[in-house]
Each structure stands twice: as C-alpha cells, then as structure tokens.
Design a protein around this motif. Structure first.
Motif, PDB file in Angstrom:
ATOM      1  N   MET A   1       0.849  -1.187   0.000  1.00 20.99           N
ATOM      2  CA  MET A   1       0.000   0.000   0.000  1.00 20.99           C
ATOM      3  C   MET A   1       0.884   1.236   0.000  1.00 20.99           C
ATOM      4  SD  MET A   1      -3.053   1.016   2.666  1.00 20.99           S
ATOM      5  CE  MET A   1      -3.922  -0.523   2.364  1.00 20.99           C
ATOM      6  N   THR A   2       0.638   2.167  -0.909  1.00 17.87           N
ATOM      7  CA  THR A   2       1.470   3.354  -1.010  1.00 17.87           C
ATOM      8  C   THR A   2       1.031   4.403   0.003  1.00 17.87           C
ATOM      9  OG1 THR A   2       0.032   4.243  -2.722  1.00 17.87           O
ATOM     10  CG2 THR A   2       1.937   2.969  -3.444  1.00 17.87           C
ATOM     11  N   GLU A   3       1.892   5.415   0.206  1.00 16.56           N
ATOM     12  CA  GLU A   3       1.632   6.463   1.174  1.00 16.56           C
ATOM     13  C   GLU A   3       1.555   7.805   0.472  1.00 16.56           C
ATOM     14  OE1 GLU A   3       4.906   6.240   3.839  1.00 16.56           O
ATOM     15  OE2 GLU A   3       4.178   4.471   4.891  1.00 16.56           O
ATOM     16  N   ILE A   4       0.754   8.705   1.027  1.00 15.99           N
ATOM     17  CA  ILE A   4       0.709  10.078   0.562  1.00 15.99           C
ATOM     18  C   ILE A   4       1.172  10.965   1.703  1.00 15.99           C
ATOM     19  CG2 ILE A   4      -1.744  10.294   1.174  1.00 15.99           C
ATOM     20  CD1 ILE A   4       0.016  12.107  -1.709  1.00 15.99           C
ATOM     21  N   THR A  29      -2.911   4.746   1.134  1.00 21.30           N
ATOM     22  CA  THR A  29      -3.974   4.726   0.130  1.00 21.30           C
ATOM     23  C   THR A  29      -4.940   3.589   0.470  1.00 21.30           C
ATOM     24  OG1 THR A  29      -2.585   3.361  -1.306  1.00 21.30           O
ATOM     25  CG2 THR A  29      -2.590   5.724  -1.705  1.00 21.30           C
ATOM     26  N   PRO A  30      -6.230   3.781   0.251  1.00 20.80           N
ATOM     27  CA  PRO A  30      -7.207   2.772   0.666  1.00 20.80           C
ATOM     28  C   PRO A  30      -7.188   1.545  -0.235  1.00 20.80           C
ATOM     29  CG  PRO A  30      -8.302   4.572  -0.457  1.00 20.80           C
ATOM     30  CD  PRO A  30      -6.868   4.985  -0.303  1.00 20.80           C
ATOM     31  N   LYS A  31      -7.696   0.443   0.307  1.00 22.16           N
ATOM     32  CA  LYS A  31      -7.869  -0.776  -0.479  1.00 22.16           C
ATOM     33  C   LYS A  31      -9.132  -0.693  -1.339  1.00 22.16           C
ATOM     34  CE  LYS A  31      -5.741  -3.588   3.169  1.00 22.16           C
ATOM     35  NZ  LYS A  31      -5.989  -4.654   4.183  1.00 22.16           N
ATOM     36  N   LEU A  32     -10.144   0.024  -0.852  1.00 20.25           N
ATOM     37  CA  LEU A  32     -11.413   0.114  -1.560  1.00 20.25           C
ATOM     38  C   LEU A  32     -11.290   1.069  -2.741  1.00 20.25           C
ATOM     39  CD1 LEU A  32     -14.476  -0.510  -1.702  1.00 20.25           C
ATOM     40  CD2 LEU A  32     -14.830   1.509  -0.242  1.00 20.25           C
ATOM     41  N   LEU A  73      -4.937  14.973  -0.877  1.00 24.32           N
ATOM     42  CA  LEU A  73      -5.526  13.849  -0.157  1.00 24.32           C
ATOM     43  C   LEU A  73      -6.635  13.200  -0.975  1.00 24.32           C
ATOM     44  CD1 LEU A  73      -5.784  12.272   2.607  1.00 24.32           C
ATOM     45  CD2 LEU A  73      -7.648  13.868   3.101  1.00 24.32           C
ATOM     46  N   HIS A  74      -7.536  13.990  -1.509  1.00 18.35           N
ATOM     47  CA  HIS A  74      -8.657  13.441  -2.279  1.00 18.35           C
ATOM     48  C   HIS A  74      -8.179  12.686  -3.517  1.00 18.35           C
ATOM     49  CE1 HIS A  74     -11.953  16.276  -0.489  1.00 18.35           C
ATOM     50  NE2 HIS A  74     -11.753  15.207   0.234  1.00 18.35           N
ATOM     51  N   ASP A  75      -7.182  13.215  -4.184  1.00 19.83           N
ATOM     52  CA  ASP A  75      -6.650  12.515  -5.361  1.00 19.83           C
ATOM     53  C   ASP A  75      -6.103  11.149  -4.968  1.00 19.83           C
ATOM     54  OD1 ASP A  75      -7.339  14.627  -6.972  1.00 19.83           O
ATOM     55  OD2 ASP A  75      -5.313  15.432  -7.154  1.00 19.83           O
ATOM     56  N   SER A  76      -5.479  11.062  -3.806  1.00 16.56           N
ATOM     57  CA  SER A  76      -4.905   9.789  -3.370  1.00 16.56           C
ATOM     58  C   SER A  76      -5.972   8.798  -2.917  1.00 16.56           C
ATOM     59  CB  SER A  76      -3.902  10.017  -2.230  1.00 16.56           C
ATOM     60  OG  SER A  76      -4.560  10.372  -1.026  1.00 16.56           O
ATOM     61  N   ASP A 271      -7.218   8.631   6.962  1.00 17.05           N
ATOM     62  CA  ASP A 271      -8.375   8.751   6.079  1.00 17.05           C
ATOM     63  C   ASP A 271      -8.557   7.538   5.181  1.00 17.05           C
ATOM     64  OD1 ASP A 271      -9.602  11.637   6.349  1.00 17.05           O
ATOM     65  OD2 ASP A 271      -7.448  11.826   6.594  1.00 17.05           O
ATOM     66  N   ALA A 272      -7.478   6.813   4.886  1.00 17.56           N
ATOM     67  CA  ALA A 272      -7.617   5.587   4.108  1.00 17.56           C
ATOM     68  C   ALA A 272      -8.432   4.552   4.879  1.00 17.56           C
ATOM     69  CB  ALA A 272      -6.239   5.026   3.771  1.00 17.56           C
ATOM     70  N   ALA A 273      -8.261   4.483   6.196  1.00 18.26           N
ATOM     71  CA  ALA A 273      -9.056   3.557   7.005  1.00 18.26           C
ATOM     72  C   ALA A 273     -10.528   3.945   6.996  1.00 18.26           C
ATOM     73  CB  ALA A 273      -8.519   3.525   8.432  1.00 18.26           C
ATOM     74  N   LEU A 274     -10.806   5.246   7.006  1.00 18.91           N
ATOM     75  CA  LEU A 274     -12.195   5.698   6.942  1.00 18.91           C
ATOM     76  C   LEU A 274     -12.819   5.347   5.594  1.00 18.91           C
ATOM     77  CD1 LEU A 274     -11.831   9.190   8.664  1.00 18.91           C
ATOM     78  CD2 LEU A 274     -12.735   7.079   9.671  1.00 18.91           C
ATOM     79  N   VAL A 275     -12.051   5.484   4.522  1.00 15.27           N
ATOM     80  CA  VAL A 275     -12.556   5.089   3.206  1.00 15.27           C
ATOM     81  C   VAL A 275     -12.809   3.586   3.158  1.00 15.27           C
ATOM     82  CG1 VAL A 275     -11.926   4.851   0.773  1.00 15.27           C
ATOM     83  CG2 VAL A 275     -11.579   7.032   1.936  1.00 15.27           C
ATOM     84  N   ASP A 276     -11.886   2.795   3.662  1.00 18.02           N
ATOM     85  CA  ASP A 276     -12.073   1.341   3.632  1.00 18.02           C
ATOM     86  C   ASP A 276     -13.282   0.902   4.454  1.00 18.02           C
ATOM     87  OD1 ASP A 276     -10.000   0.736   1.895  1.00 18.02           O
ATOM     88  OD2 ASP A 276      -8.524   0.508   3.486  1.00 18.02           O
ATOM     89  N   LEU A 277     -13.642   1.687   5.472  1.00 15.74           N
ATOM     90  CA  LEU A 277     -14.808   1.351   6.282  1.00 15.74           C
ATOM     91  C   LEU A 277     -16.101   1.456   5.470  1.00 15.74           C
ATOM     92  CD1 LEU A 277     -15.119   0.539   9.309  1.00 15.74           C
ATOM     93  CD2 LEU A 277     -15.821   2.906   9.742  1.00 15.74           C
TER      94      LEU A 277
END
Length: 310
Positions: A1-4, A29-32, A73-76, A271-277
């Motif tokens: 998983m890459t980082e921003i 970066t999120p998995k979803l 952040l949003h782009d990532s 924020d990636a964890a919040l997206v994956d949720l």
C-alpha cells in the motif's frame, strides 16, 4: 500500500491554544476502489494562514490545512468531488472557503455559517460561488445552539436560493431538538450521524433519525466514525449503526471524511481507514454508488458527469 505525504502547520495562536493532534502527515492509500465521481460530503479547509490569518472571534485554533492539501488527499483516496463546510476556526471569515471553491472550478460545493444579519447580497455572492447550504452548530465548543428565532431567520434568508440546512448536534441535542429539526421548512442534513453515545443513546437516536429520514426531507451524513467509536481504529463498532441508516434510507445518506479532523481527543484517524470502512457500511456496489455519487448529485447540485473546469 502506497503512502501520501502532506505537510501541516500548527495554528497561529493568540488567546486560544491550537487543537491537537495535527492531521496525519502520512496517509495510506485505501484498499477500496471508489466509484467515479465519488464525493466527500464533509470536509474543511484552514488557511493558508499567510493569506487568511485566523481571526480573534474563532472558537478554536485549527492547524493549517489548505485546499492544496485537501486536493492532494482526495486525489490519493479516489475522491473527485467534495463539500467544504465552513468552520468556526475561521470565525465569520469565509474567504478560505470561497477561495477553495474558486480553486476547485466545479469540483467543490460549500456550506456557510451565517447569522440573521447577513445581507441577502452576501448570500447571493456565496450562491454564485457554489455555496449550497448553511450550517447550525449546537455543540458548546463551537458556540452553542442558535435560538429558534435565529434559525428561522437564517432559513428564510437562504430559502430563495434552495440551500439545504446542515445541523451539527450531539445525541443529546438530537433528542432535545428533534421536533424543531423536523419543523425546518427546507431540506435538512444531519452531520456525523448525530454523534450519539453508542452505549447510552444509540437506540433512541436511531429511532429519531429513522423518523426524520422517513419525512423525505432529511438526509444524514455517515461521517465521524472515529468520533463515535468506543473501540478505536478501524472503528468497526460504528458499522452496525451506520449501516442501519444506509439501509433504512439509501436515497438520503452521504459519506464524509471530516478532514482534517479538528477537535478530537483520541488518536488522529487515517483517512484511508475511513474510506475502507465504507465497504462495511455500504457493502454493495449499488449502495456505494448512491452514497458517494448519486445522492451528492441530488442534494448538492453537482452535474451528472464531471463538471470540473480544467
């Protein structure tokens, strides 16, 4: 998983100490994989402070978190659109919001914080800049709840523009003001799932939200999981509540990151964890399409296709 990676600065202080902690400077970066034109329906910007100094009438001191950092952040994360909510961290100075809306060139919509003495010409200027809502805060650290008279006056001011009314409450506030919220003569959005105490207020708050959603005029943001969670990251104890709201009224739910997560007492969320949720809150592709794309188009006035001017 890459980082921003993003750089943040602590707020410039006068009489109010800065909120802690700062947003994460490194976000995974999120998995979803989000659908095209996915929208973050609740986020904020602060600064840049060299252009927009923090005013003395703010209720807290935020970190510097400008539009450029939000865009990165949003782009990532795979988010093409966003609704930027004006924050009391900038007091009544809406210049950071208006500047971000101009920079977005169609990517963003805005939510303002107004008073009954706001001039109609000012509201018309905001509307032309893509502001589409006004927010009432009931939380004590954000100034406390407005009077019923002030809410009616502001609602009347924005009614000609078709704006929605965003309501930021705690669970106790929702219980206390449920009838007043139901009486608002406009489309209403409840921020952060009404922030109930999961151990003490959940059942009664869920019942009230179901009733409000059934009116057909009330929407709810499935945001703030990190604020509601008792267990901490990855916040799965909030999933049953959030999913129940999404399943009850899939056509009137939205999702937001709440970036940059000001005024929190626990660890700063990734924020990636919040997206994956989202995958657990809205497990089907069809529900995620509604949550992230179709419902924001309906409520905030985004075009059905990418309307960003490049």
């Amino acid at each position: 998983m890459t980082e921003i990676k993003t750089d943040f600065k602590a707020g410039v202080t006068t009489d109010i100490e800065p909120a802690a902690p700062l947003p994460r400077s490194v976000t995974m970066t999120p998995k979803l994989r989000l659908p095209p034109l996915a929208c973050d329906a609740h986020c904020h910007v602060f600064g840049p402070f060299d252009r927009f100094p923090l005013p003395s009438d703010r209720s807290f001191t935020p970190p510097e978190a400008p539009e450029a950092a939000l865009r990165t952040l949003h782009d990532s994360l795979g988010l093409a659109r966003a609704v930027i909510v004006h924050s009391q961290g900038h007091g009544r100075d809406h210049r950071p919001l208006l500047d971000a809306l101009a920079e977005g060139r169609g990517r963003y919509r805005g939510v303002a914080v107004l008073t009954p003495d706001t001039a109609p010409s000012e509201i018309a200027r905001f509307d032309a800049a893509r502001v589409c809502g006004v927010r009432f805060n009931f939380l004590a650290h954000l100034g406390g709840g407005p009077s019923a008279e002030a809410m009616r006056a502001v609602t009347a001011l924005v009614r000609p523009f078709g704006w929605h009314i965003a309501v930021h409450v705690t669970g106790a506030d929702l219980i206390r003001y449920a009838d007043a919220i139901a009486a608002i003569d406009a489309r209403v959005v409840i921020d952060h799932m009404a922030r109930p105490d999961l151990e003490a207020e959940l059942d009664v708050c869920r019942a009230i939200l179901f009733r409000l959603l059934d009116s057909g005029r009330v929407w709810v943001k499935l945001s703030g999981s990190d604020r509601l969670s008792e267990a901490g990251a990855p916040y799965r104890d909030v999933v049953p509540y959030a999913r129940s709201l999404a399943e009850h009224a899939p056509e009137r739910v939205l999702w937001g990151s709440d970036w940059p997560h000001v005024n929190i007492s626990g660890p700063m969320p990734d924020d990636a964890a919040l997206v994956d949720l989202i995958a657990e809150i809205a497990p089907s592709t069809a529900l995620r399409q509604r949550l992230l794309v179709d419902n924001p188009i309906e409520l905030f006035g985004f075009g059905p296709s990418d309307d960003v001017v490049l």
